[in-house]
Design a protein around this motif. Structure first.
Motif, PDB file in Angstrom:
ATOM      1  N   GLU A 147      65.376  18.935  62.103  1.00 22.56           N
ATOM      2  CA  GLU A 147      65.020  18.038  61.010  1.00 22.56           C
ATOM      3  C   GLU A 147      65.780  16.728  61.165  1.00 22.56           C
ATOM      4  OE1 GLU A 147      65.390  19.646  57.129  1.00 22.56           O
ATOM      5  OE2 GLU A 147      64.170  21.420  57.557  1.00 22.56           O
ATOM      6  N   MET A 148      65.128  15.652  60.762  1.00 24.33           N
ATOM      7  CA  MET A 148      65.733  14.332  60.871  1.00 24.33           C
ATOM      8  C   MET A 148      65.988  13.756  59.474  1.00 24.33           C
ATOM      9  SD  MET A 148      65.990  14.042  64.093  1.00 24.33           S
ATOM     10  CE  MET A 148      66.530  12.336  64.183  1.00 24.33           C
ATOM     11  N   PRO A 149      67.078  13.008  59.311  1.00 23.19           N
ATOM     12  CA  PRO A 149      67.333  12.379  58.004  1.00 23.19           C
ATOM     13  C   PRO A 149      66.298  11.310  57.707  1.00 23.19           C
ATOM     14  CG  PRO A 149      68.833  11.522  59.663  1.00 23.19           C
ATOM     15  CD  PRO A 149      68.099  12.665  60.314  1.00 23.19           C
ATOM     16  N   ARG A 150      66.126  10.990  56.451  1.00 18.49           N
ATOM     17  CA  ARG A 150      65.198   9.928  56.073  1.00 18.49           C
ATOM     18  C   ARG A 150      65.675   8.577  56.616  1.00 18.49           C
ATOM     19  NH1 ARG A 150      61.440  10.700  51.834  1.00 18.49           N
ATOM     20  NH2 ARG A 150      61.355  12.877  51.123  1.00 18.49           N
ATOM     21  N   THR A 151      64.760   7.640  56.659  1.00 23.95           N
ATOM     22  CA  THR A 151      65.101   6.297  57.114  1.00 23.95           C
ATOM     23  C   THR A 151      65.970   5.599  56.077  1.00 23.95           C
ATOM     24  OG1 THR A 151      63.166   5.261  56.078  1.00 23.95           O
ATOM     25  CG2 THR A 151      62.880   6.167  58.298  1.00 23.95           C
ATOM     26  N   LEU A 178      54.688  15.588  75.404  1.00 24.30           N
ATOM     27  CA  LEU A 178      55.666  14.607  74.942  1.00 24.30           C
ATOM     28  C   LEU A 178      55.416  14.285  73.479  1.00 24.30           C
ATOM     29  CD1 LEU A 178      55.613  12.087  77.936  1.00 24.30           C
ATOM     30  CD2 LEU A 178      57.149  14.030  77.595  1.00 24.30           C
ATOM     31  N   VAL A 179      56.473  14.154  72.700  1.00 21.22           N
ATOM     32  CA  VAL A 179      56.361  13.744  71.301  1.00 21.22           C
ATOM     33  C   VAL A 179      57.351  12.604  71.050  1.00 21.22           C
ATOM     34  CG1 VAL A 179      55.561  15.977  70.467  1.00 21.22           C
ATOM     35  CG2 VAL A 179      58.013  15.483  70.518  1.00 21.22           C
ATOM     36  N   PRO A 180      57.100  11.771  70.053  1.00 22.01           N
ATOM     37  CA  PRO A 180      57.959  10.603  69.821  1.00 22.01           C
ATOM     38  C   PRO A 180      59.398  10.961  69.451  1.00 22.01           C
ATOM     39  CG  PRO A 180      55.841  10.336  68.734  1.00 22.01           C
ATOM     40  CD  PRO A 180      55.907  11.757  69.190  1.00 22.01           C
ATOM     41  N   ARG A 181      60.312  10.134  69.951  1.00 26.65           N
ATOM     42  CA  ARG A 181      61.689  10.089  69.480  1.00 26.65           C
ATOM     43  C   ARG A 181      61.868   8.690  68.913  1.00 26.65           C
ATOM     44  NH1 ARG A 181      65.278  14.162  71.568  1.00 26.65           N
ATOM     45  NH2 ARG A 181      66.968  13.065  70.510  1.00 26.65           N
ATOM     46  N   LEU A 182      61.970   8.585  67.611  1.00 26.54           N
ATOM     47  CA  LEU A 182      61.960   7.282  66.951  1.00 26.54           C
ATOM     48  C   LEU A 182      63.352   6.661  66.922  1.00 26.54           C
ATOM     49  CD1 LEU A 182      59.602   8.122  63.951  1.00 26.54           C
ATOM     50  CD2 LEU A 182      59.014   7.237  66.220  1.00 26.54           C
ATOM     51  N   GLY A 183      63.459   5.477  67.484  1.00 27.55           N
ATOM     52  CA  GLY A 183      64.707   4.739  67.433  1.00 27.55           C
ATOM     53  C   GLY A 183      64.687   3.760  66.269  1.00 27.55           C
ATOM     54  N   ALA A 184      65.391   2.678  66.418  1.00 23.22           N
ATOM     55  CA  ALA A 184      65.413   1.660  65.371  1.00 23.22           C
ATOM     56  C   ALA A 184      64.154   0.802  65.452  1.00 23.22           C
ATOM     57  CB  ALA A 184      66.652   0.776  65.519  1.00 23.22           C
ATOM     58  N   GLY A 185      63.574   0.509  64.298  1.00 27.06           N
ATOM     59  CA  GLY A 185      62.405  -0.374  64.255  1.00 27.06           C
ATOM     60  C   GLY A 185      61.249   0.177  65.061  1.00 27.06           C
ATOM     61  N   ARG A 186      60.769  -0.618  66.034  1.00 21.93           N
ATOM     62  CA  ARG A 186      59.609  -0.240  66.826  1.00 21.93           C
ATOM     63  C   ARG A 186      59.993   0.273  68.209  1.00 21.93           C
ATOM     64  NH1 ARG A 186      55.760  -5.366  66.552  1.00 21.93           N
ATOM     65  NH2 ARG A 186      54.358  -3.975  67.703  1.00 21.93           N
TER      66      ARG A 186
END
Length: 246
Positions: free
Chosen positions: A127-131, A104-112
């Protein structure tokens, strides 16, 4: 008084992160690529199931059992896709797949927000866009997004760090994301910090920490792997630490 202490702690952590990033930027692309391969080798040495070599203060015999953990097919492991100046982890992730682990690897949502996806190989990453503030985001799998509870039964979790000392104190990015993650893991999950070798501090009580910080059990760098034991315990005994080298 408390606010002054908090400010001092955050200032110290910020300085250490800044210094770590500055040094990481001096690592060449060739050195970085080589480090990713040797990092996977150190993980293999740590999790091969063999008994590490004792160093320093003698380790109580009872502690050896927890340090003979082996990774077997079907185990669930949490790790992460490296980004920026971090030690490359793709070779580590591929080795975990070869061992038959569910990764499993992180899928980052909003904030925490905490989310996970199953890593199935490099070709499955995007690839993911910058924050919104311009910060980097790691590549993420295209698969299903799993909730925070996906971490509850992992056997091993690999965690990035800017510094780790012999007590297992870890200096992270400061967002508190992994502090939440560690709180969701089962009590016997093995927590392995990952950093560059110069960020592994061979001293006790060396990394800044607060009461709520959860220590890691081991650390791997491209050059070595260590099982860690806090100097201070409930009984006041010093336990030293053990080292495993490839």
């Amino acid at each position: 008084m408390g606010n002054d202490t908090d400010t001092t702690m955050e200032t110290l952590k910020g300085r250490m992160r800044h210094a770590a990033i500055a040094k990481r930027k001096t690592v060449s692309e060739a050195e970085r690529a080589a480090a990713g391969k040797t990092l996977a080798g150190q993980a293999k040495a740590l999790l091969a199931g063999g008994r590490p070599v004792s160093r320093g203060v003698a380790i109580r015999a009872a502690n050896h059992d927890q340090h003979c953990i082996s990774l077997v097919a079907g185990d669930t492991v949490a790790a992460y896709v490296s980004m920026g100046t971090e030690v490359p982890t793709l070779d580590l992730l591929e080795w975990l797949l070869e061992r038959g682990a569910r990764v499993l690897v992180p899928r980052l949502g909003a904030g925490r927000d905490i989310g996970w996806s199953e890593y199935t190989g490099q070709n499955g990453l995007r690839e993911m866009p910058r924050t919104a503030t311009g910060g980097l985001r790691p590549e993420e799998p295209n698969g299903e997004v799993l909730g925070p509870e996906a971490i509850e039964n992992v056997k091993i979790v690999f965690i990035p760090a800017f510094a780790i000392d012999l007590d297992g104190t870890r200096l992270g990015r400061g967002g508190g994301w992994y502090d939440q993650v560690l709180g969701l893991c089962r009590p016997d999950a093995i927590k392995v910090g990952v950093c560059w070798d110069w960020e592994c501090i061979d001293e006790h009580d060396a990394a800044p920490h607060e009461a709520h910080d959860l220590p890691v059990d081991a650390v791997i760098t491209p050059e070595r792997s260590l099982w860690l034991h806090p100097r201070r315990t409930a009984s006041g005994l010093g336990l030293g630490y053990e080292q495993s080298s490839r």
